[in-house]
Design a protein around this motif. Sequence first.
Motif, mmCIF file in Angstrom:
data_model
loop_
_atom_site.group_PDB
_atom_site.id
_atom_site.type_symbol
_atom_site.label_atom_id
_atom_site.label_comp_id
_atom_site.label_asym_id
_atom_site.label_seq_id
_atom_site.Cartn_x
_atom_site.Cartn_y
_atom_site.Cartn_z
ATOM 1 N N ALA A 78 0.834 -1.527 -0.306
ATOM 2 C CA ALA A 78 0.372 0.008 -0.192
ATOM 3 C C ALA A 78 0.978 1.217 -0.035
ATOM 4 C CB ALA A 78 -0.817 0.217 1.083
ATOM 5 N N ARG A 79 1.638 1.342 0.794
ATOM 6 C CA ARG A 79 2.832 1.974 0.847
ATOM 7 C C ARG A 79 3.298 2.487 -0.045
ATOM 8 N NH1 ARG A 79 3.596 4.138 5.501
ATOM 9 N NH2 ARG A 79 3.763 6.336 4.368
ATOM 10 N N SER A 80 3.865 1.685 -1.193
ATOM 11 C CA SER A 80 4.756 1.765 -2.130
ATOM 12 C C SER A 80 4.160 2.516 -2.911
ATOM 13 C CB SER A 80 5.499 -0.267 -2.812
ATOM 14 O OG SER A 80 4.232 -0.165 -3.883
ATOM 15 N N LEU A 81 2.724 1.743 -3.424
ATOM 16 C CA LEU A 81 2.348 3.056 -4.106
ATOM 17 C C LEU A 81 1.188 4.421 -4.043
ATOM 18 C CD1 LEU A 81 -0.920 -0.485 -4.823
ATOM 19 C CD2 LEU A 81 0.625 0.525 -6.123
ATOM 20 N N GLY A 82 2.116 4.751 -2.859
ATOM 21 C CA GLY A 82 2.139 6.159 -2.359
ATOM 22 C C GLY A 82 0.875 6.931 -1.138
ATOM 23 N N MET A 83 0.253 5.588 -0.721
ATOM 24 C CA MET A 83 -0.575 5.820 0.090
ATOM 25 C C MET A 83 -0.040 6.074 1.318
ATOM 26 S SD MET A 83 -3.474 2.836 -0.204
ATOM 27 C CE MET A 83 -3.539 1.271 -1.591
#
Lengths: 350, 243
Positions: A255-260
């Motif tokens: 999720a974080r790697s998608l920019g969330m």
Amino acid sequence: MGSFPVARRIRRPRSYYIGVGIFFLMLAGLIGFIYYSTLKIDYVWRWYRIPQYFLYHDTIESRAEINGIVDRISQEGETVTIVVSGNDGTESYTSPAGDIRVSEGDIIYSGDVLTVHRKWKAGILVQGMAMTLKVSVIAIIFGILIGLFTGLARLSDNPALKWSAVTYIELIRGSPLLVQIFIWYFAFGTLMNTLIAKSDGLQSLLRGVLGTQQIVQVPPLWFGVAALAFFTGAYVAEMVRAGIQSIHRGQTEAARSLGMTYSQCMVHVILPQALRRVIPPLAGQFISLIKDSSLLGIIAIRELTKATREVVTTSFQPFELWTICALLYLFLTFTLSMALQYVERRTIAS
Amino acid sequence: MIDVQNIYKTFLVPHRVEALVDVSTAIAPGEVVVVIGPSGSGKSTFLRCLNRLEHADTGHIFIDGIDVLDPKTDINKVRAEVGMVFQSFNLFPHKTVLQNVTLAQTVVRRRPKAEAHDKAMALLTKVGLPDKINVYPDQLSGGQQQRVAIARALAMNPKVMLFDEPTSALDPEMIGEVLEVMKTLAREGMTMVVVTHEMGFAREVADRVIFMDAGAIVEVGTPEHFFKNPTHDRTKLFLSQIL
């Protein structure tokens, strides 16, 4: 084409049926023993007197408030209006048409019965159960909110949040609920109500909000609800924390790697999975909460247990009433348990 | 595109490991770089440092001129431009394939639902799974899951794609379908950094191969150089063991 063996009904061994028989024998034996013992002490079972505590036919009398003459009686459908004219003026009384005890021209005095009608009313046990339900539902809702927030705070790196959460959880889980209820009612309650009473500004503000002229006080109900909600919240917090920690780290990373952001990741990815996992332990906690609400009787909240106690003291039928009381709790907890199982199945299927 | 200058990374937990030692490299737009090396050589750490999933201790990383390690940098903006594919897929199990691909588009890029849906459909068609959109990830094979994961990353229109051993968790017969998608991407000019053990992929697709060992870059070169006449003994040993 070969012949397939048809699925045969599995024959259970004889010992299974013997076991079933023993179970029911023991059950019947226990009930019989209790019944026999009560006969020995001359206890008279009066089950027929129980239904009135659920539903009863109340008699309501409508009485005149002045002396005078019955001027007019007019009936319109199910309501009747009686106009009485006296020396000081005319008054009209409207009530459901039941038994009309006066006729036009009668001279009546203040306090005379004009009409009598009967109405079905919920008995004290139903009222008590409704109160238990109300307290539990509010406490569960707030308990979830408190638990969710505290669970997240518990996982925070910020000491202000983390340490507050740990302190709260440990305090609540480490002391008896009964003591907490006393503290909420006798310590916080007194404190809060005294402060409210002493502060004129606060009083006038609250009166304005509630639209009343009386002295505004927080009723015991809310201290009871608060005690239960904060108690449950501490346990829910630990479940939420465990649930979040049980979600694989890769989910956060994806999720974080998608920019969330952290909160987007929590809301869309972690919490939906974590909360689904904690439904079974939450169900257990909420069932506990319904049962624990029986302690609220001690601060004058008439929930099911207190209602039962009141009826027992007036009717002298402890055996029937406490049995009924237990069965009513069982009904509430079992319904909740079924409802949450349904929710769990629904969420896992999706 | 990517400029890595002298980064170091030391893990202290569970015990002290110097995962990256003075790693520097530059990756040009459209370049496909394959990172190979024995396990524990720091290649995954290197990749994860690029989008700050791991925070390098010292050094500088610039992506498109933005300093990744600067605390003032909004890392979420950087990450939105850098797609990542994981060894264990990490699809969101509570969302359908379609929702997996649309989620970040709507949440991070704030695209309207219809636009996100169209984008997702186009990408899922591209990776060969247009008929699986309403299925949950656990109903897919590993290869299919990894292709969805690639589509999910591509949906953000990233400028760079990072692949962290994308085929290592797959059954052998499913590796091909994933590599095929990656080859298509490379042909289309995507900048890619790929950590992998697939030497065939490296040989065929890579513009440059980086060999890492013990946290340091040992040798860099074109695939021909690399697989025909590697210079370092460590590289020779590694290649002799796996080829």
